[in-house]
Write a protein that holds these residues in place. Sequence first.
Motif, PDB file in Angstrom:
ATOM      1  N   ASN A 190       0.873  -1.196  -0.046  1.00 26.27           N
ATOM      2  CA  ASN A 190       0.012   0.127   0.029  1.00 26.27           C
ATOM      3  C   ASN A 190       0.748   1.416   0.078  1.00 26.27           C
ATOM      4  O   ASN A 190       0.859   2.053   1.005  1.00 26.27           O
ATOM      5  N   SER A 191       1.755   1.351  -1.168  1.00 29.35           N
ATOM      6  CA  SER A 191       2.461   2.702  -1.014  1.00 29.35           C
ATOM      7  C   SER A 191       1.990   3.766  -1.367  1.00 29.35           C
ATOM      8  O   SER A 191       2.614   4.734  -1.126  1.00 29.35           O
ATOM      9  N   GLY A 192       0.661   3.762  -1.511  1.00 32.57           N
ATOM     10  CA  GLY A 192       0.065   5.198  -1.592  1.00 32.57           C
ATOM     11  C   GLY A 192      -0.930   5.351  -0.939  1.00 32.57           C
ATOM     12  O   GLY A 192      -1.839   6.338  -0.909  1.00 32.57           O
ATOM     13  N   SER A 193      -1.074   4.896   0.409  1.00 34.57           N
ATOM     14  CA  SER A 193      -1.904   4.734   1.342  1.00 34.57           C
ATOM     15  C   SER A 193      -1.997   5.902   2.275  1.00 34.57           C
ATOM     16  O   SER A 193      -2.628   6.048   3.202  1.00 34.57           O
ATOM     17  N   GLY A 194      -0.823   6.918   2.185  1.00 35.57           N
ATOM     18  CA  GLY A 194      -0.862   7.957   2.999  1.00 35.57           C
ATOM     19  C   GLY A 194       0.027   7.784   4.153  1.00 35.57           C
ATOM     20  O   GLY A 194       0.716   6.745   4.338  1.00 35.57           O
ATOM     21  N   SER A 195       0.240   8.686   4.920  1.00 38.41           N
ATOM     22  CA  SER A 195       1.150   8.562   6.067  1.00 38.41           C
ATOM     23  C   SER A 195       1.048   7.576   7.156  1.00 38.41           C
ATOM     24  O   SER A 195      -0.402   7.298   7.320  1.00 38.41           O
ATOM     25  N   GLY A 196       1.675   7.018   7.876  1.00 34.75           N
ATOM     26  CA  GLY A 196       1.416   6.101   8.982  1.00 34.75           C
ATOM     27  C   GLY A 196       1.472   4.521   8.478  1.00 34.75           C
ATOM     28  O   GLY A 196       1.093   4.305   7.029  1.00 34.75           O
ATOM     29  N   GLY A 197       1.535   3.559   9.266  1.00 35.45           N
ATOM     30  CA  GLY A 197       1.194   2.089   8.765  1.00 35.45           C
ATOM     31  C   GLY A 197       2.534   1.701   8.093  1.00 35.45           C
ATOM     32  O   GLY A 197       3.504   2.323   7.946  1.00 35.45           O
ATOM     33  N   ASP A 198       2.196   0.357   7.371  1.00 27.35           N
ATOM     34  CA  ASP A 198       3.427  -0.214   6.466  1.00 27.35           C
ATOM     35  C   ASP A 198       2.960   0.166   5.149  1.00 27.35           C
ATOM     36  O   ASP A 198       2.166   0.302   4.586  1.00 27.35           O
ATOM     37  N   HIS A 199       4.537   0.567   4.520  1.00 20.86           N
ATOM     38  CA  HIS A 199       4.192   0.804   3.271  1.00 20.86           C
ATOM     39  C   HIS A 199       5.522   0.090   2.411  1.00 20.86           C
ATOM     40  O   HIS A 199       6.594   0.255   2.825  1.00 20.86           O
ATOM     41  N   THR A 200       5.047  -0.808   1.539  1.00 23.94           N
ATOM     42  CA  THR A 200       6.104  -1.681   0.960  1.00 23.94           C
ATOM     43  C   THR A 200       6.279  -1.036  -0.540  1.00 23.94           C
ATOM     44  O   THR A 200       5.303  -0.613  -1.329  1.00 23.94           O
ATOM     45  N   LEU A 201       7.485  -0.927  -0.946  1.00 19.17           N
ATOM     46  CA  LEU A 201       7.666  -0.495  -2.491  1.00 19.17           C
ATOM     47  C   LEU A 201       8.206  -1.773  -3.120  1.00 19.17           C
ATOM     48  O   LEU A 201       9.323  -2.531  -2.739  1.00 19.17           O
ATOM     49  N   THR A 202       7.627  -2.038  -4.466  1.00 19.65           N
ATOM     50  CA  THR A 202       8.074  -3.150  -5.010  1.00 19.65           C
ATOM     51  C   THR A 202       8.589  -2.722  -6.554  1.00 19.65           C
ATOM     52  O   THR A 202       7.937  -2.046  -7.317  1.00 19.65           O
ATOM     53  N   ILE A 203       9.828  -3.090  -6.949  1.00 15.68           N
ATOM     54  CA  ILE A 203      10.352  -2.657  -7.848  1.00 15.68           C
ATOM     55  C   ILE A 203      10.811  -3.966  -8.900  1.00 15.68           C
ATOM     56  O   ILE A 203      10.870  -5.004  -8.377  1.00 15.68           O
ATOM     57  N   ALA A 204      10.732  -3.777 -10.146  1.00 14.81           N
ATOM     58  CA  ALA A 204      11.067  -4.677 -11.280  1.00 14.81           C
ATOM     59  C   ALA A 204      12.415  -4.288 -11.698  1.00 14.81           C
ATOM     60  O   ALA A 204      12.559  -3.239 -12.195  1.00 14.81           O
ATOM     61  N   LYS A 205      13.321  -5.450 -11.981  1.00 19.15           N
ATOM     62  CA  LYS A 205      14.661  -5.045 -12.515  1.00 19.15           C
ATOM     63  C   LYS A 205      14.537  -6.045 -13.425  1.00 19.15           C
ATOM     64  O   LYS A 205      14.145  -7.364 -13.340  1.00 19.15           O
ATOM     65  N   GLY A 206      15.584  -5.820 -14.564  1.00 26.55           N
ATOM     66  CA  GLY A 206      15.700  -6.847 -15.616  1.00 26.55           C
ATOM     67  C   GLY A 206      16.606  -7.933 -15.391  1.00 26.55           C
ATOM     68  O   GLY A 206      16.555  -8.974 -16.331  1.00 26.55           O
ATOM     69  N   GLY A 207      17.294  -8.172 -14.266  1.00 24.54           N
ATOM     70  CA  GLY A 207      17.910  -9.174 -13.958  1.00 24.54           C
ATOM     71  C   GLY A 207      18.573  -9.271 -12.567  1.00 24.54           C
ATOM     72  O   GLY A 207      18.446  -8.154 -11.954  1.00 24.54           O
ATOM     73  N   PRO A 208      19.049 -10.180 -11.974  1.00 23.71           N
ATOM     74  CA  PRO A 208      19.571 -10.432 -10.945  1.00 23.71           C
ATOM     75  C   PRO A 208      20.879  -9.851 -10.607  1.00 23.71           C
ATOM     76  O   PRO A 208      21.732  -9.678 -11.651  1.00 23.71           O
ATOM     77  N   PRO A 209      21.469  -9.194  -9.589  1.00 25.61           N
ATOM     78  CA  PRO A 209      22.987  -8.486  -9.565  1.00 25.61           C
ATOM     79  C   PRO A 209      23.927  -9.931  -9.713  1.00 25.61           C
ATOM     80  O   PRO A 209      23.510 -10.946  -9.254  1.00 25.61           O
ATOM     81  N   ASN A 210      24.875  -9.549 -10.210  1.00 24.73           N
ATOM     82  CA  ASN A 210      26.050 -10.486 -10.569  1.00 24.73           C
ATOM     83  C   ASN A 210      26.725 -10.645  -8.962  1.00 24.73           C
ATOM     84  O   ASN A 210      27.202 -11.722  -8.784  1.00 24.73           O
ATOM     85  N   SER A 211      26.482  -9.648  -8.159  1.00 22.16           N
ATOM     86  CA  SER A 211      27.048  -9.731  -6.554  1.00 22.16           C
ATOM     87  C   SER A 211      26.468  -8.719  -5.953  1.00 22.16           C
ATOM     88  O   SER A 211      26.114  -7.699  -6.669  1.00 22.16           O
ATOM     89  N   LEU A 212      26.330  -8.610  -4.773  1.00 19.91           N
ATOM     90  CA  LEU A 212      25.818  -7.574  -3.975  1.00 19.91           C
ATOM     91  C   LEU A 212      26.887  -7.010  -3.423  1.00 19.91           C
ATOM     92  O   LEU A 212      26.740  -5.691  -2.753  1.00 19.91           O
ATOM     93  N   ASP A 213      28.136  -7.228  -3.727  1.00 15.01           N
ATOM     94  CA  ASP A 213      29.324  -6.581  -3.050  1.00 15.01           C
ATOM     95  C   ASP A 213      29.400  -5.237  -3.917  1.00 15.01           C
ATOM     96  O   ASP A 213      29.451  -5.203  -5.123  1.00 15.01           O
ATOM     97  N   PRO A 214      29.426  -4.142  -3.320  1.00 14.95           N
ATOM     98  CA  PRO A 214      29.322  -2.751  -4.003  1.00 14.95           C
ATOM     99  C   PRO A 214      30.535  -2.783  -4.908  1.00 14.95           C
ATOM    100  O   PRO A 214      30.778  -1.839  -5.887  1.00 14.95           O
ATOM    101  N   ALA A 215      31.557  -3.408  -4.535  1.00 16.38           N
ATOM    102  CA  ALA A 215      32.960  -3.134  -5.204  1.00 16.38           C
ATOM    103  C   ALA A 215      32.837  -4.194  -6.586  1.00 16.38           C
ATOM    104  O   ALA A 215      33.902  -3.985  -7.443  1.00 16.38           O
ATOM    105  N   LYS A 216      31.904  -5.102  -6.568  1.00 12.54           N
ATOM    106  CA  LYS A 216      31.989  -6.164  -7.656  1.00 12.54           C
ATOM    107  C   LYS A 216      30.591  -5.949  -8.662  1.00 12.54           C
ATOM    108  O   LYS A 216      30.709  -6.456  -9.658  1.00 12.54           O
ATOM    109  N   ILE A 217      29.475  -5.298  -8.167  1.00  9.47           N
ATOM    110  CA  ILE A 217      28.381  -5.332  -8.748  1.00  9.47           C
ATOM    111  C   ILE A 217      28.276  -4.474 -10.125  1.00  9.47           C
ATOM    112  O   ILE A 217      28.901  -3.549 -10.060  1.00  9.47           O
ATOM    113  N   SER A 218      27.712  -5.195 -10.816  1.00  9.10           N
ATOM    114  CA  SER A 218      27.553  -4.329 -12.253  1.00  9.10           C
ATOM    115  C   SER A 218      26.889  -3.192 -12.204  1.00  9.10           C
ATOM    116  O   SER A 218      26.027  -2.952 -11.313  1.00  9.10           O
TER     117      SER A 218
END
Length: 519
Positions: A34-62
Amino acid sequence: MHEKRFPLSTRWQPLVALFAAFALLLTACGTAGNSGSGSGGDHTLTIAKGGPPNSLDPAKISQDWQWYANLAYDPLIYRDPAGTLQPRLAESWGYTGAGNTVFELKLRPNVQFSDGSPLTADGVKASIEYYRKTHTGSSALSTVSAIDVTGPLTVRLTLSQPNPQLPVVFTQDYGAGNIIGTAALNDPAQLATTTVGAGPYVLDKSGTVANDHYAYVPNPHYWNKAAVAYSKVVVRVIPNPNTSLAALKTGQVDVIQGVYSTAEAAKSAGLRIASAPQVFVGLSLADRQGTLAPQLRDVRVRQALNYAVDRQKIAKALFGEYGTPTEQIVLPGQDGYNDNQLYTYDPAKAKQLLSDAGYPNGFTLPVVTTSSANIGLTTQAIADELKQVGVQLQLTNHPDAASYNKDVAGAKFPAYGIGFGTMPVYLMGQTLYLPSAAQFNPFKSSDPALTALYQQAAGADEATRAKLDQQIVRWLDEQAWFLPVVFTPVFFFSRTTVAGVQSTRGEPIANPTDWRPAS
């Protein structure tokens, strides 16, 4: 030392696979909250990305998958949507003395990483050194000869050669500024599958399924809790752009990184579209010594090819309102841009130059290209134009970027289709046009005049450097090392329940940490 603010510049990222599409059925991993339900309560943001990361390491991530790191790692310096550099983990920064060879950072006090450990100057030094050792594209820090801790929260970098763009390098767009928790560096292997940053969120490993979806929850130790807008952020892996758009339309996700082919459908569905030109697409006339194609040794031939292409027509035909015609490798308003254009569409002049160079009947030019990043489409359009002046492009197209990259770097073709993300002229030199730019300058082209301009600009003050950058871009234009045709945009589509999704010329890469539930 005083706080420095820097204007327009964009991240380093060749982006040859930025718009690549693959086939995969949509897999369910929950719906957008309910990302647009106003202030207060739980807000979840869901994003779509075109592929998984090659690594979560900031020095290695594409660079293509930087979102996965940006949620959990604050940079030293933050580039905001206007393109201005703002304090983040560093409160202030700047060069000391003349020549851009000594750079100092003053860190923000009372900052903790997600594991509870404190941000210190020693830790920042260790993080930067780890990045330099680990990151394959760390040429922007190659001239750093020493990193000294000059106080509990102050760091000084000394350079063997001038580098005027360290403030940009230490933003979220480049990776070097995403500081890693010191304890994690004792066992860096863990960084591939977890996060230990000082950013607003931390990876929730229990809610994450690798290659399918990645869940993030608020970092309990974040220094600026007021900036944490969501109780949960989920990044879903949806490679197919049409499937991704369908998920956005139905509310399964809130924001996606879109592509041009689905932009009109997104607009028709009432979704918000944020876009800004970012990637210049065209040809690199790489064999300037004539090793494989003797014709390219003559600057008149390279100039003829530039005169023979109708950039306005190609930009409109292929990308409609979103294409920005260009003969330069930089955008209007960016450092290095020249207001006076050099090449008008003039096939007659192109033919005359070819004749003057000894090729009145044209010639055949082998070119390698790829279907990724709109490169193949643009290269074919260029081929149709050049055919009118007698130059036949013999195209070898690779559907995948990996095979294309191998052929480009191996100097197997005298010219190649190119898609390159714009950045400061100094950084472009290291990755695009200097002899050391192995991937994109495979024949090691060099020229004393260009080298002299580059070295002068590197050590100059900001005002002088701006003029020298213009001279560098003009030199590349006059010598016709490239045949740029159009700047293509980076697209972001979002539902109206999310605010702050922006893509501008100052900062074309939208960042989830800027997004908020719409009121």
